[in-house]
Motif scaffolding. Structure first.
Motif, mmCIF file in Angstrom:
data_model
loop_
_atom_site.group_PDB
_atom_site.id
_atom_site.type_symbol
_atom_site.label_atom_id
_atom_site.label_comp_id
_atom_site.label_asym_id
_atom_site.label_seq_id
_atom_site.Cartn_x
_atom_site.Cartn_y
_atom_site.Cartn_z
ATOM 1 N N ARG A 421 0.732 -1.144 -0.155
ATOM 2 C CA ARG A 421 0.078 0.097 0.171
ATOM 3 C C ARG A 421 0.737 1.246 -0.037
ATOM 4 N NH1 ARG A 421 -4.414 -1.642 4.659
ATOM 5 N NH2 ARG A 421 -3.795 -3.868 4.554
ATOM 6 N N SER A 422 0.401 2.188 -0.739
ATOM 7 C CA SER A 422 0.975 3.428 -0.697
ATOM 8 C C SER A 422 0.881 4.242 0.688
ATOM 9 C CB SER A 422 0.518 4.295 -1.866
ATOM 10 O OG SER A 422 0.487 5.667 -1.607
ATOM 11 N N PRO A 423 1.836 4.984 0.942
ATOM 12 C CA PRO A 423 1.584 5.724 2.247
ATOM 13 C C PRO A 423 0.276 6.582 2.233
ATOM 14 C CG PRO A 423 3.345 6.586 1.359
ATOM 15 C CD PRO A 423 3.027 5.392 0.466
ATOM 16 N N SER A 486 2.975 6.143 -6.491
ATOM 17 C CA SER A 486 4.014 5.647 -5.418
ATOM 18 C C SER A 486 4.493 4.328 -5.689
ATOM 19 C CB SER A 486 3.677 5.528 -4.132
ATOM 20 O OG SER A 486 3.020 6.761 -3.654
ATOM 21 N N SER A 487 3.703 3.571 -6.614
ATOM 22 C CA SER A 487 4.192 2.403 -7.129
ATOM 23 C C SER A 487 5.179 2.216 -8.003
ATOM 24 C CB SER A 487 2.978 1.514 -7.690
ATOM 25 O OG SER A 487 2.536 1.909 -8.779
ATOM 26 N N PHE A 488 5.532 3.276 -8.610
ATOM 27 C CA PHE A 488 6.867 3.643 -9.779
ATOM 28 C C PHE A 488 7.907 2.559 -8.908
ATOM 29 C CE2 PHE A 488 5.815 7.797 -12.058
ATOM 30 C CZ PHE A 488 5.548 6.955 -12.968
ATOM 31 N N ALA A 489 8.741 1.784 -10.004
ATOM 32 C CA ALA A 489 10.002 1.224 -9.456
ATOM 33 C C ALA A 489 11.079 2.436 -9.604
ATOM 34 C CB ALA A 489 10.219 0.066 -10.664
ATOM 35 N N THR A 549 5.695 0.293 -12.841
ATOM 36 C CA THR A 549 5.432 -0.760 -11.548
ATOM 37 C C THR A 549 5.580 -2.293 -11.898
ATOM 38 O OG1 THR A 549 3.777 0.692 -10.789
ATOM 39 C CG2 THR A 549 3.808 -1.596 -9.708
ATOM 40 N N GLY A 550 5.196 -2.593 -13.181
ATOM 41 C CA GLY A 550 5.262 -4.154 -13.473
ATOM 42 C C GLY A 550 6.748 -4.387 -14.014
ATOM 43 N N MET A 567 33.376 -1.852 -14.392
ATOM 44 C CA MET A 567 32.952 -0.305 -14.246
ATOM 45 C C MET A 567 32.604 -0.283 -12.724
ATOM 46 S SD MET A 567 31.084 1.539 -17.170
ATOM 47 C CE MET A 567 32.242 1.826 -19.022
ATOM 48 N N ASN A 568 32.866 0.896 -12.001
ATOM 49 C CA ASN A 568 32.757 1.028 -10.780
ATOM 50 C C ASN A 568 30.953 1.782 -10.689
ATOM 51 O OD1 ASN A 568 32.218 1.485 -7.993
ATOM 52 N ND2 ASN A 568 34.186 2.261 -7.655
ATOM 53 N N ALA A 569 30.298 1.083 -10.796
ATOM 54 C CA ALA A 569 28.711 1.238 -10.607
ATOM 55 C C ALA A 569 27.854 0.359 -10.083
ATOM 56 C CB ALA A 569 28.260 2.075 -12.155
ATOM 57 N N GLN A 570 27.022 0.972 -9.058
ATOM 58 C CA GLN A 570 26.117 -0.114 -8.252
ATOM 59 C C GLN A 570 24.650 0.291 -8.407
ATOM 60 O OE1 GLN A 570 28.585 1.466 -6.436
ATOM 61 N NE2 GLN A 570 30.071 0.049 -7.290
ATOM 62 N N LEU A 571 23.653 -0.492 -8.715
ATOM 63 C CA LEU A 571 22.317 -0.360 -8.846
ATOM 64 C C LEU A 571 21.672 -0.780 -7.630
ATOM 65 C CD1 LEU A 571 20.109 0.710 -11.082
ATOM 66 C CD2 LEU A 571 19.753 -1.344 -11.474
ATOM 67 N N VAL A 572 20.948 0.113 -7.028
ATOM 68 C CA VAL A 572 19.837 -0.096 -5.787
ATOM 69 C C VAL A 572 18.638 0.064 -6.075
ATOM 70 C CG1 VAL A 572 19.778 0.575 -3.393
ATOM 71 C CG2 VAL A 572 21.983 0.472 -4.485
ATOM 72 N N ASP A 573 17.706 -0.579 -5.635
ATOM 73 C CA ASP A 573 16.270 -0.520 -5.752
ATOM 74 C C ASP A 573 15.785 0.345 -4.363
ATOM 75 O OD1 ASP A 573 13.500 -0.807 -5.700
ATOM 76 O OD2 ASP A 573 13.702 -2.756 -6.685
ATOM 77 N N VAL A 574 15.291 1.420 -4.699
ATOM 78 C CA VAL A 574 14.845 2.261 -3.630
ATOM 79 C C VAL A 574 13.305 2.368 -3.539
ATOM 80 C CG1 VAL A 574 16.956 3.495 -3.375
ATOM 81 C CG2 VAL A 574 15.330 4.504 -4.890
ATOM 82 N N THR A 575 12.555 1.591 -4.282
ATOM 83 C CA THR A 575 11.126 1.808 -4.511
ATOM 84 C C THR A 575 10.495 2.112 -3.338
ATOM 85 O OG1 THR A 575 10.983 0.301 -6.448
ATOM 86 C CG2 THR A 575 9.052 0.609 -5.396
ATOM 87 N N SER A 576 10.654 1.347 -2.355
ATOM 88 C CA SER A 576 9.760 1.272 -1.028
ATOM 89 C C SER A 576 10.118 2.443 -0.039
ATOM 90 C CB SER A 576 10.028 0.083 -0.224
ATOM 91 O OG SER A 576 9.542 -1.088 -0.824
ATOM 92 N N ALA A 577 11.050 3.408 -0.438
ATOM 93 C CA ALA A 577 11.617 4.485 0.439
ATOM 94 C C ALA A 577 10.781 5.651 0.068
ATOM 95 C CB ALA A 577 13.143 4.680 0.269
ATOM 96 N N GLY A 578 10.390 5.749 -1.056
ATOM 97 C CA GLY A 578 9.706 6.805 -1.705
ATOM 98 C C GLY A 578 8.238 6.804 -2.149
ATOM 99 N N ALA A 579 7.546 8.040 -1.709
ATOM 100 C CA ALA A 579 6.005 8.282 -2.516
ATOM 101 C C ALA A 579 6.363 9.094 -3.692
ATOM 102 C CB ALA A 579 5.118 8.613 -1.502
ATOM 103 N N VAL A 580 5.289 8.966 -4.677
ATOM 104 C CA VAL A 580 5.335 9.759 -5.986
ATOM 105 C C VAL A 580 3.964 10.257 -6.043
ATOM 106 C CG1 VAL A 580 5.642 9.675 -8.449
ATOM 107 C CG2 VAL A 580 7.035 8.319 -6.957
ATOM 108 N N LEU A 581 3.811 11.594 -6.175
ATOM 109 C CA LEU A 581 2.639 12.430 -6.626
ATOM 110 C C LEU A 581 2.829 13.237 -7.713
ATOM 111 C CD1 LEU A 581 1.504 13.763 -2.773
ATOM 112 C CD2 LEU A 581 0.231 12.302 -4.333
#
Length: 810
Positions: A421-423, A486-489, A549-550, A567-581
């Motif tokens: 659920r979105s916040p 907010s469900s955007f990846a 989202t999907g 290459m020195n680059a890292q990908l991190v999933d931060v989906t759950s940390a943020g809302a989007v309006l």
């Protein structure tokens, strides 16, 4: 006893039809392949499959894949000398009410769009093909002459023989005890008889696949369900060429077998099996028949074939099969583990899929990519909720129960909800949100007002949410609308080589200064679009990437695997940390100016910019872009601030007629503006040039897929995306056939309605050998086939809507 080799290029685990087909196709490709089966071939669920082979699915490529099965089965017996029991006796589908007849007629249009000959029949014509049935309640039927049936065990053994003939080694009675994985790389397969060194494994273990894969961190969301059918004694009038029969309104299917009939079905109250685990030693095994549970199917069947009432039952089969949460099978390389491929979860149509699935999986393994876009069955379509087996079982039970129910447009599942659920879930629920679900997320589809029933009522006509979506659509066009997305990846790409890595993966120019926003595609080596994302450069060493989202699992996998070695680059999933309006509309700026002291003027905050502003004490990453065709911002913020910002926007927006809006309005808005959607108009088989997105790809510096793209730039694509409009009472859903001057030239990828222009809208590709030039596209007279009716249509290569010029002409 066959000795195990010490090495192999590929090891296939599992000797059902999928494993044998994969081994067959790998061997045909010249791959050194070993197939290991812990018991005997077909001993899992293949031996008790019913064996119907249908082709039509809602995806063109999955239909093509099943069509490949038919073509393979046509020649397999002659190639191997091993009987298959295959025959093209055709497939018949009945409709017994008006809504089902609409569905069947739309399926016939889809078949036509995909190049299949599906014939619409009257009840009497259907009875001529299937004389034993009572057609007193039948309204119409559809017949696919190229469908058929096979003997599951025979066709599997024929594939196995063909695999051996091509050089594959098949070893039975050999249990795989584990995999060797060193520093994240598969190095071998351990068996009770020894070890095989290999870098790649293909797990085709049917209902055992989930538990085996879980040992290595790979998620395969399938569960076992009981599935019953019966076999009758001889019935007078049953001939060997009797077509297969599907009677969805009675939840049943039929096929001929040695002068009798096989009849089974899909109960509305399915029975999960092996909830606590599959018993040891379960091979060539069936379950106890549950006559009471099957009685509901039997009662419906008796009304269709009265002879069943006086015919003896030769046998009844109750066998467990693996089913998935969305009713589609699972193929591909696991995102969690390189070199680990899966082919499982075939939802009781493994025989129909077997030839094509094995071909596609073999190409994926041998060449590093599938032969064409297989997104509907790609293992990467799953995400976080699919790791919970209880959630999967609940959703799969619903999918099983819906196997023969009406396939309504825009239908939502109800099981396993709400999960994510979105916040803002509580706030928007109070404001009348009617939710849909994607990747476990609850998302507002539309908002009901006083006097409106806050639920979806499904139909093939105008749905009950049509007026509400029109209201939201017009608010966005005329004032402002607020969307909870907010469900955007959401991913962060970080590191000193982030720019270099993303510049290789993305076709767009992402090398600009911090604060710049780039809409870009990510291409495969053929120039096809693997991802369609937005990248905001936050600093010299950090990018913020958003996608649908999907596509969370898929796009994360594509980007992370695409980072060049070293290459020195890292990908991190931060989906759950943020809302989007998302605040969109001509009044969006006026509203935003009231809630922030930051400069959001056009000069101070131009289109394509990304900057942190402050609203109600919250740091908000504001992205100046729009998927609606109106001025606006996506506002990305920490979840804990979501309610405060939501309330501040609504307080300021009241004077500007701000309205909450949902995802169905987003769809109508983007269709009017001609914005593309991945998985709809664009995907791995489509290049930016075909989709009209060549402008988004840079020409100066290298990126993945650039060579293929540049090679095509000097020619006119034979296939190009166009937008079509039809009269306002037309219901376009996608897959309607496009005719130009009476000739079939393509089909719609998506369909909907434009509430500003007041017409039905569809987007789809048209094809012309020698080049689909603009003059050729615009010079024709078009019709769309909608459920068998030819509807006049107009074509354009430009957006239908523009704020400065409401209706653009071609």
């Amino acid at each position: 006893m066959t000795d195990l080799p010490s090495t192999a290029q590929v090891v296939v685990i599992g000797g059902g039809i999928i494993g044998c087909s994969t081994a067959y196709h790998l061997a045909k490709l010249g791959v050194d392949v070993v197939l290991l089966e812990r018991h005997k071939l077909t001993s899992g669920s293949t031996f008790h499959a019913a064996g119907l082979v249908g082709q039509l699915r809602s995806s063109a490529n999955i239909t093509e894949l099943l069509g490949y099965s038919v073509d393979l089965y046509d020649r397999l017996e002659a190639e191997t000398g091993q009987a298959t029991g295959w025959k093209r006796n055709g497939g018949l589908r009945l409709a017994c009410n008006d809504e089902r007849w609409t569905e069947v007629r739309r399926q016939a249009t889809t078949a036509q769009s995909f190049g299949l000959d599906m014939q619409l029949l009257s009840p009497s014509e259907a009875q001529e093909l299937w004389p034993l049935m009572d057609v007193s309640d039948v309204i119409g039927a559809a017949f696919l002459p190229t469908d058929g049936q096979a003997n599951p065990s025979d066709i599997t053994l024929s594939l196995a023989k063909g695999a051996r003939m091509a050089g594959a080694l098949i070893v039975e009675e050999t249990e795989v005890t584990g995999l060797s994985i060193e520093k994240g790389v598969i190095t071998g397969v351990e068996t009770a008889k020894g070890r095989i060194e290999t870098p790649k494994v293909v797990v085709c273990c049917g209902q055992w696949t989930r538990d085996f894969s879980k040992r290595y961190g790979v998620n395969v969301p399938l569960v076992s369900m009981e599935h019953q059918y019966l076999v009758t004694e001889l019935i007078a009038g049953v001939t060997s060429d009797l077509p297969t029969l599907r009677d969805p309104d009675r939840l049943t299917y039929w096929k001929e077998e040695v002068g009798g009939l096989v009849m089974g079905g899909y109960e509305p109250n399915p029975k999960p099996w092996a909830v606590a685990g599959i018993p040891e030693g379960f091979q060539f095994s069936l379950l106890d028949n549950d006559v009471d549970h099957f009685e509901q199917i039997m009662e419906k069947a008796l009304g269709r074939v009265p002879a069943l009432e006086t015919t003896g039952i030769k046998s009844m089969v109750n066998g467990p099969e693996s089913f998935t949460p969305d009713g589609n099978f699972i193929l591909g390389e696991a995102p969690e583990q390189p070199g680990f491929f899966v082919g499982a979860g075939f939802n009781a149509f493994g025989i129909a899929s077997g030839g094509g699935a094995g071909m596609a999986l073999a190409e994926w393994v041998a060449k590093g990519a599938p032969p064409f876009d297989l997104w509907p069955v790609d293992i990467r379509r799953f995400g976080r909720p699919h790791r919970d087996t209880n959630w999967v079982r609940s959703r799969t039970s619903e999918a099983y129960a819906k196997h023969y129910t009406m396939a309504w447009p825009s239908e939502e599942h109800s099981s396993g909800r709400p999960a994510r659920r979105s916040p803002l879930y509580a706030q928007i629920a109070q404001r009348g949100a009617v939710f849909g679900e994607k990747m476990g997320w609850e998302r507002p589809n539309w908002f009901a007002e006083d006097g409106e029933e806050a639920r979806d009522v499904y139909t093939y006509g105008r749905p009950n949410w049509f007026t509400a979506v029109a209201r939201e659509h017009r608010s966005c066009r005329e004032a402002a609308a607020l969307f909870d997305q907010s469900s955007f990846a959401k991913f962060l790409l970080k590191g000193p080589d982030a720019e270099a890595a993303l510049s290789w993966i993305a076709a767009g120019d992402v090398a600009g200064p911090p604060g710049r926003l780039t809409y870009t595609q990510m291409l495969n080596d053929r120039g096809g679009i693997e991802a369609d994302v937005t990248c905001a450069r936050l600093s010299e060493a950090e990018y913020y990437i958003t996608t649908g989202t999907g596509f969370a699992t898929r796009d994360f996998d594509w980007i992370s695997r695409g980072i060049p070695e070293g290459m020195n680059a890292q990908l991190v999933d931060v989906t759950s940390a943020g809302a989007v309006l998302s605040l969109m509309g001509p009044k969006a700026r006026a509203i935003l100016e009231q809630v922030t002291d930051d400069d959001v003027s056009n000069d101070g905050f131009a289109f394509g910019a990304a900057r942190t502003i402050f609203i109600a004490g919250a740091p908000v990453l504001a992205l100046r872009l729009s998927y609606a065709g109106e001025p606006g911002w996506e506002l990305h913020l920490p979840s804990e601030y979501a309610v405060a910002v939501f309330e501040a926007l609504h307080e300021a927006g009241a004077a500007h007629r701000l309205r909450d809006a949902g995802y169905r309005a987003i769809e109508t808005l983007r269709l009017e503006k001609g914005y593309r959607a991945w998985g709809g108009e664009i995907g791995p088989d489509t290049t930016p040039l075909q989709a009209g997105l060549g402008w988004a790809c840079r020409k100066d510096t290298p990126f993945r897929g650039k060579d293929a793209l540049e090679a095509a730039r000097g020619t006119v694509p034979e296939r190009r995306l166009a937008t079509f409009t039809a009269p306002p009472d037309t219901v376009l859903l996608g897959r309607e056939t496009i005719f130009r001057d009476g000739e079939r030239v393509g089909y719609l990828a998506s369909g909907g309605y434009g509430h500003t222009i007041g017409q039905a809208i569809g987007m789809g590709f048209v094809r012309h050998v020698g080049g689909a030039t603009s003059d050729w596209i615009l010079g024709g007279t078009y019709t769309l086939d909608v459920a068998g009716e030819k509807i006049p249509a107009e074509v354009t290569l430009r957006p239908l809507y523009d704020p400065d010029n409401l209706r653009l002409k071609s």
